[in-house]
Design a protein around this motif. Structure first.
Motif, PDB file in Angstrom:
ATOM      1  N   LEU A  97       0.943  -1.191  -0.030  1.00  0.00           N
ATOM      2  CA  LEU A  97       0.151   0.080  -0.060  1.00  0.00           C
ATOM      3  C   LEU A  97       0.882   1.282   0.132  1.00  0.00           C
ATOM      4  N   GLU A  98       1.847   1.293   0.899  1.00  0.00           N
ATOM      5  CA  GLU A  98       2.788   2.285   0.729  1.00  0.00           C
ATOM      6  C   GLU A  98       3.408   2.710  -0.333  1.00  0.00           C
ATOM      7  N   ALA A  99       3.779   1.372  -1.298  1.00  0.00           N
ATOM      8  CA  ALA A  99       4.709   1.635  -2.691  1.00  0.00           C
ATOM      9  C   ALA A  99       3.438   1.792  -3.488  1.00  0.00           C
ATOM     10  N   ALA A 100       2.206   1.522  -3.542  1.00  0.00           N
ATOM     11  CA  ALA A 100       1.146   2.061  -4.308  1.00  0.00           C
ATOM     12  C   ALA A 100       0.892   3.327  -4.131  1.00  0.00           C
ATOM     13  N   GLU A 101       0.846   3.870  -3.206  1.00  0.00           N
ATOM     14  CA  GLU A 101       0.688   5.088  -2.703  1.00  0.00           C
ATOM     15  C   GLU A 101       1.707   5.993  -3.613  1.00  0.00           C
ATOM     16  N   GLU A 102       2.883   5.709  -3.168  1.00  0.00           N
ATOM     17  CA  GLU A 102       3.877   6.310  -4.049  1.00  0.00           C
ATOM     18  C   GLU A 102       3.879   6.319  -5.436  1.00  0.00           C
ATOM     19  N   TRP A 115       2.985   8.566 -10.754  1.00  0.00           N
ATOM     20  CA  TRP A 115       2.171   8.523 -12.050  1.00  0.00           C
ATOM     21  C   TRP A 115       1.602  10.081 -12.392  1.00  0.00           C
ATOM     22  N   ALA A 116       0.828  10.764 -11.438  1.00  0.00           N
ATOM     23  CA  ALA A 116       0.528  11.850 -11.616  1.00  0.00           C
ATOM     24  C   ALA A 116       1.355  12.994 -12.026  1.00  0.00           C
ATOM     25  N   ALA A 117       2.622  12.969 -11.351  1.00  0.00           N
ATOM     26  CA  ALA A 117       3.636  13.879 -11.544  1.00  0.00           C
ATOM     27  C   ALA A 117       4.239  13.623 -12.899  1.00  0.00           C
ATOM     28  N   SER A 118       4.137  12.190 -13.504  1.00  0.00           N
ATOM     29  CA  SER A 118       4.666  11.985 -14.569  1.00  0.00           C
ATOM     30  C   SER A 118       3.866  12.367 -15.920  1.00  0.00           C
ATOM     31  N   GLY A 119       2.560  12.827 -15.666  1.00  0.00           N
ATOM     32  CA  GLY A 119       1.846  13.071 -16.897  1.00  0.00           C
ATOM     33  C   GLY A 119       0.468  12.576 -16.713  1.00  0.00           C
ATOM     34  N   GLY A 120       0.243  11.523 -15.516  1.00  0.00           N
ATOM     35  CA  GLY A 120      -1.015  11.266 -15.251  1.00  0.00           C
ATOM     36  C   GLY A 120      -1.598  10.153 -16.360  1.00  0.00           C
ATOM     37  N   ARG A 175       7.969   5.128 -15.307  1.00  0.00           N
ATOM     38  CA  ARG A 175       7.372   6.349 -14.703  1.00  0.00           C
ATOM     39  C   ARG A 175       7.180   6.285 -13.253  1.00  0.00           C
ATOM     40  N   GLY A 176       6.891   5.332 -12.673  1.00  0.00           N
ATOM     41  CA  GLY A 176       6.488   4.956 -11.178  1.00  0.00           C
ATOM     42  C   GLY A 176       7.780   4.435 -10.301  1.00  0.00           C
ATOM     43  N   GLY A 177       8.969   4.050 -11.000  1.00  0.00           N
ATOM     44  CA  GLY A 177       9.972   3.397 -10.300  1.00  0.00           C
ATOM     45  C   GLY A 177       9.574   1.965  -9.833  1.00  0.00           C
ATOM     46  N   HIS A 178      10.760   1.211  -9.638  1.00  0.00           N
ATOM     47  CA  HIS A 178      10.504  -0.167  -9.544  1.00  0.00           C
ATOM     48  C   HIS A 178       9.603  -0.803  -8.268  1.00  0.00           C
ATOM     49  N   CYS A 179      10.105  -0.280  -7.151  1.00  0.00           N
ATOM     50  CA  CYS A 179       9.582  -0.791  -5.979  1.00  0.00           C
ATOM     51  C   CYS A 179       7.971  -0.113  -6.082  1.00  0.00           C
ATOM     52  N   ALA A 180       7.767   1.197  -6.231  1.00  0.00           N
ATOM     53  CA  ALA A 180       6.282   1.713  -6.273  1.00  0.00           C
ATOM     54  C   ALA A 180       5.572   0.932  -7.471  1.00  0.00           C
ATOM     55  N   ALA A 181       6.130   0.527  -8.759  1.00  0.00           N
ATOM     56  CA  ALA A 181       5.238   0.153  -9.648  1.00  0.00           C
ATOM     57  C   ALA A 181       5.000  -1.397  -9.189  1.00  0.00           C
ATOM     58  N   PHE A 182       5.736  -2.140  -8.471  1.00  0.00           N
ATOM     59  CA  PHE A 182       5.547  -3.458  -8.126  1.00  0.00           C
ATOM     60  C   PHE A 182       4.381  -3.287  -7.162  1.00  0.00           C
TER      61      PHE A 182
END
Length: 342
Positions: free
Chosen positions: A100-105, A110-115, A133-140
């Motif tokens: 959840l923390e990673a998904a929040e990031e 995602w929003a900051a890179s164009g949404g 766009r999201g980073g490895h850990c955040a994307a996973f």
């Protein structure tokens, strides 16, 4: 018999093989080990599933981002076949919190890179564009969140796990989940509803037509459809209120019997301020007044039907009548209630 024994031995051997691969940090052997566990699972006996489920849960913190969510689902399947939910839950719920923390990031990035529309997770790994766009850990974290949702629901279907979940941790999980839901527009209804389940929760129900009041206690109710049917069973079926009570089967599937059967609503469920409480919600929607959830029962304006049953099929639920309130106590509760609308 020999074939079954080989299947059982094969499952625990596969668990041991994965444990060895994790210790050695051997990614290829981990992948093979996960495949072997899946192949052996169907023929494993209950004792092997119970032992193997707890051992697999212990491996969750050691696995990489990709396979960790898939193994969590598998641990949930073991719990549904009888593995000890209390032993398996800590690692699963810790993994859920991290996802959840990673998904929040991920939502922020995602929003900051164009949404744009959020990518829909599938059975594979997130593609290069998603990771970029999201980073490895955040994307996973985003990609595996549906898997953690399934695994967590399997754990939290057990009352002992829910009771041991710290209230601060539960609140943080709900907060993070709602942040992800709002940011992404993605529906994680199952996870939210299982985190909202109440246990040993006092409830006062006031029947406006008769002026009677009832002190009840609810446990393990996944949605308000389930509560509605059990209210009718306890109050109408128990002879306290007039009306058509649910059948024994309709009530049973809302407690612990398998399946679903058609039923018909008996009330409008109303909050003290007069607003309607929808069956699609959860008992946690019922407002707390003076430390107790307070519910008003009004006559239904028309007949409504739905399949009686449980939103979480593996979660037993119950509603019990503790006592009929006296006239003075009931009148005092009614002073907290707005007049009927319309």
């Amino acid at each position: 018999m020999m074939f079954g024994s080989r299947g059982k031995a094969r499952f625990l051997a596969a668990v041991e093989g994965l444990e060895s691969a994790v210790r050695d940090r051997d990614a290829k052997r981990c992948t093979r080990g996960l495949r072997e566990i899946h192949r052996a699972y169907g023929k494993a006996g209950d004792q092997e599933i119970a032992e193997g489920g707890a051992r697999l849960a212990a491996l969750l913190p050691e696995l990489p981002d990709g396979p960790r969510g898939g193994l969590a689902v598998f641990v949930g399947a073991c719990v549904e076949r009888g593995a000890d939910a209390r032993r398996c839950a800590p690692a699963v719920l810790a993994g859920l919190a991290q996802a959840l923390e990673a998904a929040e990031e991920f939502c922020e990035r995602w929003a900051a890179s164009g949404g744009g529309d959020f990518p829909e997770p599938d059975d594979g790994d997130p593609g290069p564009g998603v990771v970029e766009r999201g980073g490895h850990c955040a994307a996973f974290g985003w990609w595996t969140l549906p898997q953690w949702e399934m695994a967590a629901a399997a754990m939290l279907s057990h009352v002992e796990v829910r009771k041991e979940l710290d209230s601060i941790v539960r609140a943080r999980l709900l907060r993070d989940l709602r942040t992800v839901t709002e940011a992404s527009g993605h529906d994680f209804k199952c996870l939210e509803q299982v985190l909202l389940v109440l246990d040993d929760e006092p409830l006062v129900a006031l029947d406006r037509s008769s002026g009677a009041g009832y002190a009840l206690r609810m446990t393990g109710l996944g949605d308000t459809f389930q509560l509605h049917t059990l209210l009718a069973d306890v109050l109408i079926g128990g002879g306290h209120l007039p009306g058509q009570a649910p059948s024994a089967r309709e009530a049973a599937v809302c407690r612990d019997a398998p399946g679903q059967v058609p039923t018909t609503g008996s009330f409008n469920l109303v909050a003290p301020d007069g607003s309607l409480l929808w069956n699609e919600g959860t008992p946690a929607d019922i407002p707390v007044v003076d430390g107790v959830r307070l519910l008003v029962l009004d006559p239904p304006p028309y007949r409504r039907g739905w399949p009686a049953g449980r939103f979480f099929p593996n979660m037993p639920g119950d509603l019990v009548l503790e006592r009929v309130l006296g006239a003075e106590e009931t009148a005092q509760w009614f002073t907290q209630v707005a007049p009927a609308k319309g």
